[in-house]
Design a protein around this motif. Structure first.
Motif, short mmCIF file in Angstrom:
data_model
loop_
_atom_site.label_atom_id
_atom_site.label_comp_id
_atom_site.label_asym_id
_atom_site.label_seq_id
_atom_site.Cartn_x
_atom_site.Cartn_y
_atom_site.Cartn_z
N PRO A 1 0.82 -1.22 0.00
CA PRO A 1 0.00 0.00 0.00
C PRO A 1 0.85 1.27 0.00
CG PRO A 1 -0.80 -1.55 1.63
CD PRO A 1 0.49 -2.11 1.11
N ALA A 2 1.97 1.26 0.72
CA ALA A 2 2.83 2.46 0.74
C ALA A 2 3.37 2.76 -0.66
CB ALA A 2 3.98 2.28 1.72
N ALA A 3 3.80 1.70 -1.35
CA ALA A 3 4.32 1.89 -2.71
C ALA A 3 3.21 2.36 -3.65
CB ALA A 3 4.94 0.60 -3.22
N LEU A 4 2.04 1.73 -3.54
CA LEU A 4 0.92 2.13 -4.40
C LEU A 4 0.53 3.58 -4.15
CD1 LEU A 4 -1.48 -0.96 -4.36
CD2 LEU A 4 -0.11 -0.08 -6.26
N LEU A 5 0.54 3.95 -2.88
CA LEU A 5 0.21 5.32 -2.51
C LEU A 5 1.16 6.30 -3.20
CD1 LEU A 5 -1.95 6.26 -0.60
CD2 LEU A 5 -0.25 6.39 1.22
N ALA A 6 2.45 5.97 -3.15
CA ALA A 6 3.45 6.84 -3.78
C ALA A 6 3.21 6.92 -5.28
CB ALA A 6 4.85 6.31 -3.49
N ILE A 7 2.93 5.78 -5.91
CA ILE A 7 2.74 5.76 -7.37
C ILE A 7 1.49 6.55 -7.75
CG2 ILE A 7 2.20 4.26 -9.33
CD1 ILE A 7 3.93 2.12 -7.90
N VAL A 8 0.39 6.32 -7.02
CA VAL A 8 -0.88 6.98 -7.37
C VAL A 8 -0.77 8.49 -7.17
CG1 VAL A 8 -3.29 7.24 -6.68
CG2 VAL A 8 -2.32 4.97 -6.95
N LEU A 9 -0.22 8.90 -6.03
CA LEU A 9 -0.10 10.34 -5.78
C LEU A 9 0.81 11.00 -6.81
CD1 LEU A 9 0.11 10.42 -1.89
CD2 LEU A 9 -1.78 11.11 -3.34
N ASP A 10 1.90 10.31 -7.14
CA ASP A 10 2.82 10.83 -8.15
C ASP A 10 2.11 11.03 -9.49
OD1 ASP A 10 5.56 11.52 -8.89
OD2 ASP A 10 5.43 9.77 -10.19
#
Lengths: 522, 319
Positions: free
Chosen positions: A189-198
């Motif tokens: 989830p942390a990685a997905l969060l970074a990707i989505v926000l980016d």
């Protein structure tokens, strides 16, 4: 495939926690971003106006950026305590540099002819800034905010060290517990969060001026709403507050056992053991999950609550060694056993007190002890091969590693290489399995519950007896991993719940059952 | 009306503008002419205080420009620049309407004025919703002019306004500029390094070199009565062409032979010698007939024209 299913199972089983942690993570990221923009944007504008300041301001922000995040969180604690405040400030500091730098670069990059035209038409300095410079610099400023957001998503995982929540709770709990699913449940989830926000911010950044204007009207509100995820949940509750390590949170002989065996319900934050004791001392926490031999127990005047239902298994320390290493270095076993039975609970607590609180070096503490007990011999400087000693990342293990190092150098012809500070159990044990180290000190309880993980019936049968536990892990480790448990060193560094002596006396809480009764009454 | 009284500007030890005096009358177009670095742009920018003076005084419409708030002053002075400087994030309509917004005009008044200028400057109505990057260079310069004219300021400053355009576009816009009714009553100061442009558009020219004024005068005075060696040499390369353009048929009227009063089409003696020659060549006629409006008619051939022109030129030297 099997791995994926169990990960999915873990995530759905823990979906409440996962959702909560994710929201906390988003909240923490955006609340600090909000403050970083509030500080960084004006600073960027200021240094674009007064260029002579730009070197100093960007330099300071750059230096702050290079401070390791854990260290930065550490610096915050004496000033701001634990929890949300230091985490937000630390994240703000990390987000600052890209925002200041891009605001500055964006503004000074605006075509001089355009600002001159604005001036010539009779715009004031403020009108030029808000109508011309900021809108034209906006794509560059947004790129800075985007960088800051991604950095914050990453650094926010560390917030769990100081009881500020977020997905770090799963990640660091998983590392401590050797639980890959738990690590992934936090990391993915942390990685997905970074990707989505980016991606979202990239989209905004590339919009044309018209759409951008509308989005920029809405964006602050979105950020404030997202920040609220973090602020709201932490605003409730009173009474006693517990701080548990991420490892303790996920263990049967930890938080889970407290819930099932005692039915304990207490407001809990997750925190690194490095700051937990101090936080209890400064009354930011009331109940903590400490180790029974920790030196800070003495330093901070804490009391161990009696485990009257026996949920904490014994944690007797002993070196665990690769069998292949024992064959390769025949003198090793006898040398390591020199320490067997020599260190009792109170002795270990005292040794820990010296390093943790009196700030003596582990090397000195180890040498003093060996000299006092007639075990110290000066190094032989032999050339019969090098033994690699590992240790986990806390004081007690450093001391033990130093003692073993001195014993080996004094009693054998082997050289020693120490690899201290190998994070949690998983990192240390993987290093041993892969022959990166020859041995490290491990605890029977950890070997049983974090590495072997037998079913609960086996655990229920053997944990009340320290000898049965030792015998079980010794046999299983040889069978499964070809690793040998040498003789126990003597002390039992088990989990324990602790309170301040004074508070314990005031509330008349001496055992975990009494704690539960006290909580239920209030 | 604009008046510069002993204006100087220094950058460190270098002096960019040195003791400049000149006066621009109401409705007059004064062109600051000179090579790059001669101080003409600095002089222009001191009028609307984009650059502040070190010495001297600048009067705009009878008031010292430093006694007014700089922003207020600039809102009353139109400014057109070589790089146009349109705001890339504003639509054409918003670009033109910058000053009315600063002056808090109501929407209707602004919209009407924008459309009025659109017509006068030959810009298509549908361009209002475009962004500057979507227009051609010539159209952008017209928008820049519209932006400067929108609030109908009595004074207009132009810094190499046509310099970035290609030759054809520049000639067209210069012609339109000359004929624009709105500009005829404005006091205009223009900066250019282009001699042809200066002679085309100026009522008077202020020739500058190394921060100093070398000569202020009408194009004719500069050509036929140079104040110094610099003025003479500056125009030498293009002297003949400029002379043909500056002198009108009416100037050499007395030197022309009397007419034969033919009934062919009659021309106005406001025509320059250059234009008369062009007609003789392009229309392949032997003679042109002029009527001065007071009953006198003159008919002339190419030879008559050159002869009268030379006589006229010589008369300057004996003055």
């Amino acid at each position: 495939m099997n791995e994926q299913q169990t990960l999915w199972q873990f995530m759905s089983m823990e979906s409440d926690k996962l959702l909560n942690q994710t929201l906390q993570h988003i909240g923490l990221t955006f609340i600090s971003l909000l403050f970083a923009v509030a500080v960084g944007l004006p600073l960027g504008i200021l240094i674009a106006r007064k260029r002579s300041l730009s070197g100093t301001v960007l330099g300071i922000a750059g230096i702050l950026q290079t401070v390791p995040s854990i260290a930065l969180l550490g610096f915050m604690i004496p000033v701001l305590g634990i929890g949300a405040k230091p985490a937000i400030v630390a994240l703000l500091i990390y987000a600052l540099l890209p925002i200041i730098r891009n605001t500055y670069t964006g503004i000074i990059g605006v075509d001089k002819h355009i600002t001159e035209a604005a001036k010539a038409l009779g715009m004031t300095k403020f009108q030029i800034l808000f109508k011309i410079e900021l809108p034209l610099a906006m794509p560059v400023i947004l790129a800075g905010i985007r960088t800051a957001t991604v950095i914050n998503v990453g650094v926010a995982t560390l917030a769990s060290y100081i009881a500020a929540g977020g997905l770090g709770e799963f990640i660091f709990g998983g590392i401590s517990l050797n639980n890959t699913n738990m690590i992934l449940a936090g990391a993915i989830p942390a990685a997905l969060l970074a990707i989505v926000l980016d991606a979202l911010l990239a989209l905004i950044q590339k919009m044309n001026f018209k759409k951008l204007r509308k989005i920029l009207m809405v964006l602050p509100f979105v950020i404030i709403v997202l920040s609220a995820f973090y602020v709201l949940p932490s605003a409730y509750g009173s009474g006693l507050k517990a701080g548990f390590t991420p490892e303790f949170m996920g263990r049967q002989d930890g938080d889970l056992g407290l819930k099932t065996a005692y039915g304990l319900k207490i407001r809990t934050v997750v925190i690194s053991d490095a700051v937990m004791y101090k936080a209890a001392f400064t009354k930011e926490l009331d109940v903590i999950s400490g180790y029974s031999t920790d030196g800070r127990l003495k330093a901070f005047d804490l009391k161990i609550l009696k485990d009257d239902k026996g949920i904490f298994p014994p944690y007797y320390a002993a070196p665990i060694v690769l069998q292949s290493s024992l064959e390769k270095f025949p003198d090793l076993e006898n040398t390591l056993n020199l320490l067997a039975g020599k260190i009792t609970d109170s002795v270990m607590t005292d040794l820990n007190y010296r390093t943790d609180y009196l700030h003596q070096s582990p090397e000195r503490v180890a040498k003093d002890f060996l000299v006092k007990n007639g075990l110290y011999k000066s190094p032989k400087n032999g050339g019969a091969g090098t033994i690699k000693i590992g240790s986990k990342i806390f004081g007690e293990q450093y001391i033990l590693a130093e003692m073993y190092s001195m014993l080996i150098k004094g009693n054998t012809n082997y050289q020693v290489e120490t690899k201290t500070g190998l994070g949690g159990t998983k990192i240390c044990f993987d290093a041993l399995l892969n022959n990166q180290i020859d041995f490290y000190p491990e605890y029977t309880g950890t070997g049983l519950l974090a590495i072997l993980k037998p079913d609960s019936r086996v655990i229920g049968r053997i944990t009340p007896d320290k000898d049965k536990t030792y015998a079980y892990v010794r046999n299983e480790f040889v069978k499964k991993y070809k690793i040998k448990w040498l003789k126990p060193i003597g002390f039992n560094n088990a989990y324990a719940l602790m309170m301040r002596q004074k508070q314990s006396a005031e509330l008349n809480v001496n055992s975990i059952t009494e704690l539960k009764n006290h909580l239920d009454k209030n | 009306m604009i008046e510069l009284i002993g204006v100087s500007k220094r950058y460190g030890s270098a002096i960019a503008v040195n003791q400049v005096f000149f006066k621009v009358n109401e409705g007059e177009n004064l062109v600051l002419l000179g090579t790059s670095g001669c101080g003409k742009t600095t002089t222009l920018k001191m009028i609307n205080r984009l650059i502040e003076t070190d010495e001297g005084k600048i009067m705009v419409n009878g008031k010292d420009n430093r006694n007014q708030n700089a922003e207020q002053l600039r809102r009353g002075i139109g400014y057109v620049m070589q790089n146009i400087g349109l705001f890339p994030h504003y639509t054409i309509e918003d670009n033109i309407a910058v000053v009315p917004k600063l002056l808090n005009w109501d929407k209707k008044k602004t919209a009407d004025r924008v459309r009025e200028l659109l017509l006068k400057l030959h810009l298509p109505e549908n361009c209002l919703k475009f962004f500057p990057a979507e227009l051609s260079g010539g159209q952008q310069q017209r928008v820049g002019l519209a932006r400067a004219l929108i609030a109908d300021p009595p004074v207009l400053l132009m810094d190499e306004a046509f310099g970035a355009l290609d030759n054809v576009t520049r000639t067209n816009i210069q012609q339109e500029f000359k004929n624009l009714e709105e500009l005829k009553r404005k006091t205009i100061v223009m900066v250019t390094h282009d001699v042809q442009e200066a002679f085309e558009l100026a009522d008077r020219i202020c020739l500058m070199d190394k921060g100093q004024v070398m000569q202020v005068g009408t194009p004719k005075e500069l050509l036929f009565n140079p104040a110094n060696e610099f003025s003479r040499q500056f125009l030498d390369g293009q002297r003949l062409a400029l002379e043909f353009k500056v002198i009108r048929v009416k100037d050499i009227w007395s030197n022309l032979p009397d007419g034969k009063n033919k009934t062919e089409k009659v021309l106005n003696p406001e025509l320059s010698v250059w234009e008369a020659m062009e007609k003789l060549r392009s229309e392949t006629v032997e003679e042109l007939t002029f009527h001065d409006g007071k009953g006198i008619v003159k008919t002339l051939t190419f030879d008559d024209l050159t002869k009268a022109f030379n006589q006229y030129k010589n008369s300057w030297h004996y003055e």
